[in-house]
Design an enzyme around this catalytic site. Structure first.
Site, short mmCIF file in Angstrom:
data_model
loop_
_atom_site.label_atom_id
_atom_site.label_comp_id
_atom_site.label_asym_id
_atom_site.label_seq_id
_atom_site.Cartn_x
_atom_site.Cartn_y
_atom_site.Cartn_z
N SER A 123 37.98 43.13 37.02
CA SER A 123 37.91 44.63 37.00
C SER A 123 38.70 45.05 35.72
CB SER A 123 38.37 45.34 38.17
OG SER A 123 38.44 46.57 38.25
N TYR A 136 44.43 46.50 44.97
CA TYR A 136 43.49 46.33 44.01
C TYR A 136 43.95 45.73 42.78
CZ TYR A 136 38.49 46.38 42.41
OH TYR A 136 37.40 45.87 42.10
#
Length: 224
Positions: A123, A136
């Protein structure tokens, strides 16, 4: 080409399975949910290493091997470290990072035999940290490091590509508090567009590797 895809029931994983099928390749899906339709799949919780390994072996044996793996499964738990329940925080690491490692590890015997390819999904938050995203970020920073290490470790045996996507229009943001949802003007990418870049990486000839792909909306606030 036989392509195992984690998270193939929704979002980028589903878009990748569809893109793979359009190429005439064979998608094989691992997900915590039944993807529906007639796609070949195994339901498994990627937070459980034994389940992840079983799913990979089952699909690989059913298909007669693997030519590629795409690890698109991912979860999140937004909030400050002291506010996110420990079990929820841990699950993000278990699915996003350790689940990726478990799937790749289980797939390696088949990929080495076929001289196949791996595409891992990190990401933009694996390259740039944000507040209220410690789980995350930790998981995706880990995927970046894991993938770069694998590219060195598997050089000449298995192709390795790190995919770094920005925000996409998927159900990933559903159910979050409003402050953690993209705004109406976020301009997120269609996951189908990102899936085409995965197909591009997988379609390179043996010995030619796309090592890293950053694919994000032109107005992505988390890049650079």
């Amino acid at each position: 080409m036989k392509v195992l895809i984690t998270g193939g029931a929704s979002g980028l994983g589903r878009a990748t399975a569809e893109a793979v099928a359009k190429e005439g390749w064979r998608p094989l899906v691992v997900d915590a949910r039944d993807p529906g339709g007639d796609v070949e799949h195994v339901v498994a919780d990627l937070a459980d290493r034994a389940e992840a390994e079983r799913a990979v072996r089952e699909l690989a044996e059913r298909a007669g091997g693997l030519d590629a793996v795409v690890t698109a499964a991912g979860v999140d738990a937004c909030g400050r470290l002291e506010d996110v329940p420990a079990d929820a925080w841990d699950r993000v690491i278990l699915v996003n990072l350790l689940g990726t490692a478990s799937v790749v590890r289980a797939a390696l015997p088949y990929l080495k035999e076929s001289r196949g390819k791996v595409v891992t999904c990190a990401s933009t938050l694996g390259l740039r940290a944000l507040s209220d995203a410690s789980a995350y970020c930790a998981s995706k920073f880990g995927v970046v490091g894991l993938t770069r290490a694998l590219a060195v470790e598997l050089a000449g045996q298995v192709g390795v590509t790190l995919l770094v996507p920005g925000g996409m229009r998927t159900a990933f943001f559903d159910g979050r508090p409003e402050q953690y949802k993209p705004g109406p003007d976020a301009g997120l990418n269609d996951p189908a567009d990102v899936a085409r870049t995965v197909v591009f990486a997988l379609g390179q000839p043996a010995g030619c590797e796309v090592r890293e792909l950053v694919v994000c909306p032109s107005t992505e606030t988390s890049w650079p």
